[in-house]
Design a protein around this motif. Structure first.
Motif, PDB file in Angstrom:
ATOM      1  N   GLU A  91       0.862  -1.180   0.000  1.00 47.01           N
ATOM      2  CA  GLU A  91       0.000   0.000   0.000  1.00 47.01           C
ATOM      3  C   GLU A  91       0.896   1.226   0.000  1.00 47.01           C
ATOM      4  OE1 GLU A  91      -3.597   1.837   2.708  1.00 47.01           O
ATOM      5  OE2 GLU A  91      -3.121  -0.282   2.843  1.00 47.01           O
ATOM      6  N   ARG A  92       0.490   2.246  -0.698  1.00 47.22           N
ATOM      7  CA  ARG A  92       1.298   3.470  -0.746  1.00 47.22           C
ATOM      8  C   ARG A  92       1.578   3.968   0.659  1.00 47.22           C
ATOM      9  NH1 ARG A  92      -1.286   7.824  -4.151  1.00 47.22           N
ATOM     10  NH2 ARG A  92       0.290   8.941  -3.001  1.00 47.22           N
ATOM     11  N   ALA A  93       2.844   4.213   0.936  1.00 50.54           N
ATOM     12  CA  ALA A  93       3.275   4.630   2.275  1.00 50.54           C
ATOM     13  C   ALA A  93       2.523   5.862   2.762  1.00 50.54           C
ATOM     14  CB  ALA A  93       4.775   4.876   2.283  1.00 50.54           C
ATOM     15  N   ALA A  94       2.172   6.758   1.865  1.00 46.68           N
ATOM     16  CA  ALA A  94       1.467   7.982   2.246  1.00 46.68           C
ATOM     17  C   ALA A  94       0.090   7.685   2.834  1.00 46.68           C
ATOM     18  CB  ALA A  94       1.323   8.905   1.040  1.00 46.68           C
ATOM     19  N   ARG A  95      -0.478   6.537   2.505  1.00 43.75           N
ATOM     20  CA  ARG A  95      -1.815   6.182   2.999  1.00 43.75           C
ATOM     21  C   ARG A  95      -1.775   5.425   4.317  1.00 43.75           C
ATOM     22  NH1 ARG A  95      -6.201   4.842  -1.003  1.00 43.75           N
ATOM     23  NH2 ARG A  95      -6.550   3.366   0.662  1.00 43.75           N
ATOM     24  N   VAL A  96      -0.611   4.961   4.717  1.00 41.11           N
ATOM     25  CA  VAL A  96      -0.491   4.138   5.916  1.00 41.11           C
ATOM     26  C   VAL A  96      -0.152   5.027   7.109  1.00 41.11           C
ATOM     27  CG1 VAL A  96       0.754   2.234   6.988  1.00 41.11           C
ATOM     28  CG2 VAL A  96       0.257   2.170   4.546  1.00 41.11           C
ATOM     29  N   ARG A  97      -1.074   5.077   8.054  1.00 44.20           N
ATOM     30  CA  ARG A  97      -0.895   5.849   9.283  1.00 44.20           C
ATOM     31  C   ARG A  97      -1.600   5.144  10.413  1.00 44.20           C
ATOM     32  NH1 ARG A  97      -3.349   9.132  12.580  1.00 44.20           N
ATOM     33  NH2 ARG A  97      -5.273   9.233  11.421  1.00 44.20           N
ATOM     34  N   CYS A  98      -0.986   5.127  11.560  1.00 45.89           N
ATOM     35  CA  CYS A  98      -1.585   4.484  12.725  1.00 45.89           C
ATOM     36  C   CYS A  98      -2.883   5.205  13.097  1.00 45.89           C
ATOM     37  CB  CYS A  98      -0.601   4.523  13.894  1.00 45.89           C
ATOM     38  SG  CYS A  98      -1.233   3.762  15.403  1.00 45.89           S
ATOM     39  N   GLU A  99      -3.900   4.423  13.415  1.00 50.07           N
ATOM     40  CA  GLU A  99      -5.181   5.003  13.822  1.00 50.07           C
ATOM     41  C   GLU A  99      -5.162   5.528  15.253  1.00 50.07           C
ATOM     42  OE1 GLU A  99      -8.774   2.854  12.747  1.00 50.07           O
ATOM     43  OE2 GLU A  99      -7.654   1.758  11.217  1.00 50.07           O
ATOM     44  N   LEU A 100      -4.103   5.174  16.015  1.00 48.41           N
ATOM     45  CA  LEU A 100      -4.037   5.597  17.410  1.00 48.41           C
ATOM     46  C   LEU A 100      -2.983   6.655  17.700  1.00 48.41           C
ATOM     47  CD1 LEU A 100      -4.505   2.200  19.294  1.00 48.41           C
ATOM     48  CD2 LEU A 100      -6.223   3.950  18.794  1.00 48.41           C
ATOM     49  N   CYS A 101      -2.140   6.978  16.700  1.00 48.11           N
ATOM     50  CA  CYS A 101      -1.119   7.995  16.937  1.00 48.11           C
ATOM     51  C   CYS A 101      -0.749   8.665  15.616  1.00 48.11           C
ATOM     52  CB  CYS A 101       0.120   7.389  17.600  1.00 48.11           C
ATOM     53  SG  CYS A 101       1.235   6.554  16.468  1.00 48.11           S
ATOM     54  N   PRO A 102       0.018   9.741  15.666  1.00 48.29           N
ATOM     55  CA  PRO A 102       0.368  10.457  14.438  1.00 48.29           C
ATOM     56  C   PRO A 102       1.543   9.870  13.651  1.00 48.29           C
ATOM     57  CG  PRO A 102       0.949  11.761  16.378  1.00 48.29           C
ATOM     58  CD  PRO A 102       0.335  10.507  16.862  1.00 48.29           C
ATOM     59  N   GLN A 103       2.175   8.831  14.156  1.00 50.75           N
ATOM     60  CA  GLN A 103       3.356   8.271  13.498  1.00 50.75           C
ATOM     61  C   GLN A 103       2.996   7.348  12.339  1.00 50.75           C
ATOM     62  OE1 GLN A 103       6.575   9.073  14.253  1.00 50.75           O
ATOM     63  NE2 GLN A 103       5.697  10.552  15.668  1.00 50.75           N
ATOM     64  N   LYS A 104       3.799   7.381  11.281  1.00 50.66           N
ATOM     65  CA  LYS A 104       3.591   6.525  10.112  1.00 50.66           C
ATOM     66  C   LYS A 104       4.559   5.360  10.076  1.00 50.66           C
ATOM     67  CE  LYS A 104       1.640   9.681   6.801  1.00 50.66           C
ATOM     68  NZ  LYS A 104       1.684   9.950   5.396  1.00 50.66           N
ATOM     69  N   ASP A 105       5.746   5.542  10.639  1.00 51.88           N
ATOM     70  CA  ASP A 105       6.768   4.497  10.600  1.00 51.88           C
ATOM     71  C   ASP A 105       6.633   3.576  11.800  1.00 51.88           C
ATOM     72  OD1 ASP A 105       7.877   5.561   8.264  1.00 51.88           O
ATOM     73  OD2 ASP A 105       9.126   6.955   9.414  1.00 51.88           O
ATOM     74  N   GLY A 106       7.257   2.414  11.701  1.00 52.71           N
ATOM     75  CA  GLY A 106       7.268   1.479  12.820  1.00 52.71           C
ATOM     76  C   GLY A 106       6.559   0.183  12.500  1.00 52.71           C
ATOM     77  N   ALA A 107       6.404  -0.623  13.517  1.00 51.80           N
ATOM     78  CA  ALA A 107       5.824  -1.959  13.391  1.00 51.80           C
ATOM     79  C   ALA A 107       4.297  -1.883  13.411  1.00 51.80           C
ATOM     80  CB  ALA A 107       6.335  -2.860  14.507  1.00 51.80           C
ATOM     81  N   LEU A 108       3.718  -1.818  12.222  1.00 48.46           N
ATOM     82  CA  LEU A 108       2.269  -1.685  12.068  1.00 48.46           C
ATOM     83  C   LEU A 108       1.629  -3.014  11.681  1.00 48.46           C
ATOM     84  CD1 LEU A 108       2.886   1.496  10.088  1.00 48.46           C
ATOM     85  CD2 LEU A 108       1.210   1.519  11.929  1.00 48.46           C
TER      86      LEU A 108
END
Length: 154
Positions: A58-75
């Motif tokens: 999935e395009r990285a720009a669309r991936v964001r945690c629903e519980l915090c503002p961070q996009k990177d990490g173990a999702l």
């Protein structure tokens, strides 16, 4: 060959063990490292391994945690098709894993709206430098008498 550095994105420990190794994502430009048990990897593959975000393509720009503002990490995926950090799901008490072995999907339907209405004190400090709003659910500090709220990943 990709250099393997950094600690687990979930527990921050830099050590791995034979029974719980650190596994590094082989995705292009991805720096996710997780312990097998911290990310719910049932069996560590002998070849390349990709975190769920890289695996989804999935395009990285669309991936964001629903519980915090961070996009990177173990999702991991949520039950509604979104994304959530494993560490956020572990610290927000109303979040849970539908399958505890694979730690997915992450179920967020019991997280009260009130958590999303709290103001993260770290984001407020950052707001002095920018006008950007930082969405997500907050947890409260556990120290007796402390009334500070913050996002898990800050």
């Amino acid at each position: 060959m990709k250099e393997m550095v950094g600690g687990c994105c979930v527990c921050s420990d830099e050590r791995g063990w034979a029974e719980n190794p650190l596994v590094y994502c082989d995705g292009h430009g991805c720096n996710v490292a997780v312990h097998q048990a911290c990310y719910g990897i049932v069996a560590v593959p002998s070849g390349p391994w990709y975190c769920r975000k890289c695996e989804s393509q999935e395009r990285a720009a669309r991936v964001r945690c629903e519980l915090c503002p961070q996009k990177d990490g173990a999702l991991k995926r949520t039950d509604s098709g979104g994304w959530c950090h494993v560490v956020c799901a572990l610290y927000i008490p109303e979040a849970w894993f539908a399958d505890v072995d694979t730690m997915e999907p992450i179920v967020l339907k019991s997280v009260p709206q009130d958590r999303f209405n709290k103001v993260c004190y770290i984001c407020e400090e950052n707001k002095k430098e920018t006008t950007k709003n930082y969405p997500g659910a907050c947890m409260q500090c556990n120290k007796t008498g402390c009334r500070q709220f913050f996002h898990v990943t800050w």
